[in-house]
Design a protein around this motif. Structure first.
Motif, PDB file in Angstrom:
ATOM      1  N   ASN A  49       0.932  -1.326  -0.010  1.00 29.53           N
ATOM      2  CA  ASN A  49       0.080   0.079  -0.024  1.00 29.53           C
ATOM      3  C   ASN A  49       0.990   1.349  -0.057  1.00 29.53           C
ATOM      4  O   ASN A  49       1.908   1.253   0.654  1.00 29.53           O
ATOM      5  CB  ASN A  49      -0.844   0.087   1.411  1.00 29.53           C
ATOM      6  N   VAL A  51       0.161   4.877   1.311  1.00 32.54           N
ATOM      7  CA  VAL A  51      -0.594   5.462   2.199  1.00 32.54           C
ATOM      8  C   VAL A  51      -0.358   6.926   2.218  1.00 32.54           C
ATOM      9  O   VAL A  51       0.752   7.382   2.471  1.00 32.54           O
ATOM     10  CB  VAL A  51      -0.736   4.786   3.433  1.00 32.54           C
ATOM     11  N   ALA A  57      -3.672   1.989   6.059  1.00 36.51           N
ATOM     12  CA  ALA A  57      -3.613   0.964   4.864  1.00 36.51           C
ATOM     13  C   ALA A  57      -4.887   0.295   4.468  1.00 36.51           C
ATOM     14  O   ALA A  57      -5.580   0.048   5.502  1.00 36.51           O
ATOM     15  CB  ALA A  57      -2.476   0.087   4.989  1.00 36.51           C
TER      16      ALA A  57
END
Length: 111
Positions: A49, A51, A57
């Motif tokens: 991810n 973020v 996340a």
């Protein structure tokens, strides 16, 4: 503006729980290389991810979902190369197995 070449994530074993691996603290960051190697004898998966600040996340920032790495395979994640993290943005990973995948990332920090 200053640009510094950095190891964003020193080589380490990816955890089997969602883990923030790098945060762009007071800088923007550009990912130049992200490598994962499955050192186990079985297939293993890794999700990544990117973020944004003040977020967690989740599906909204999932870039790579459960990428399968075969035994002894190394993958360089072209999906991540060139991605930019704004200040307080982060790289977070989730491995399917706690003892299978080594990760490392390098890039540039811009302040």
């Amino acid at each position: 503006m200053a640009v510094s070449v950095r190891v964003l994530i020193p080589a380490k074993i990816a955890e089997s729980s969602q883990t923030t691996q790098y945060t762009a603290t007071n800088v923007s960051a550009i990912i130049d290389k992200f490598t994962a190697t499955n050192y186990s004898g079985s297939a293993a998966v890794l999700s990544v991810n990117l973020v944004t600040s003040f977020d967690n996340a989740g599906d909204q920032n999932l870039i790579v979902k459960t990428k399968t790495l075969l035994p002894s395979e190394t993958y360089t994640f072209p999906e991540l190369v060139g991605q930019v993290l704004a200040p307080s943005g982060a790289i977070s990973t989730l491995a399917g197995t706690a003892t299978a995948i080594n990760i490392r990332a390098s890039g540039r920090e811009v302040s």
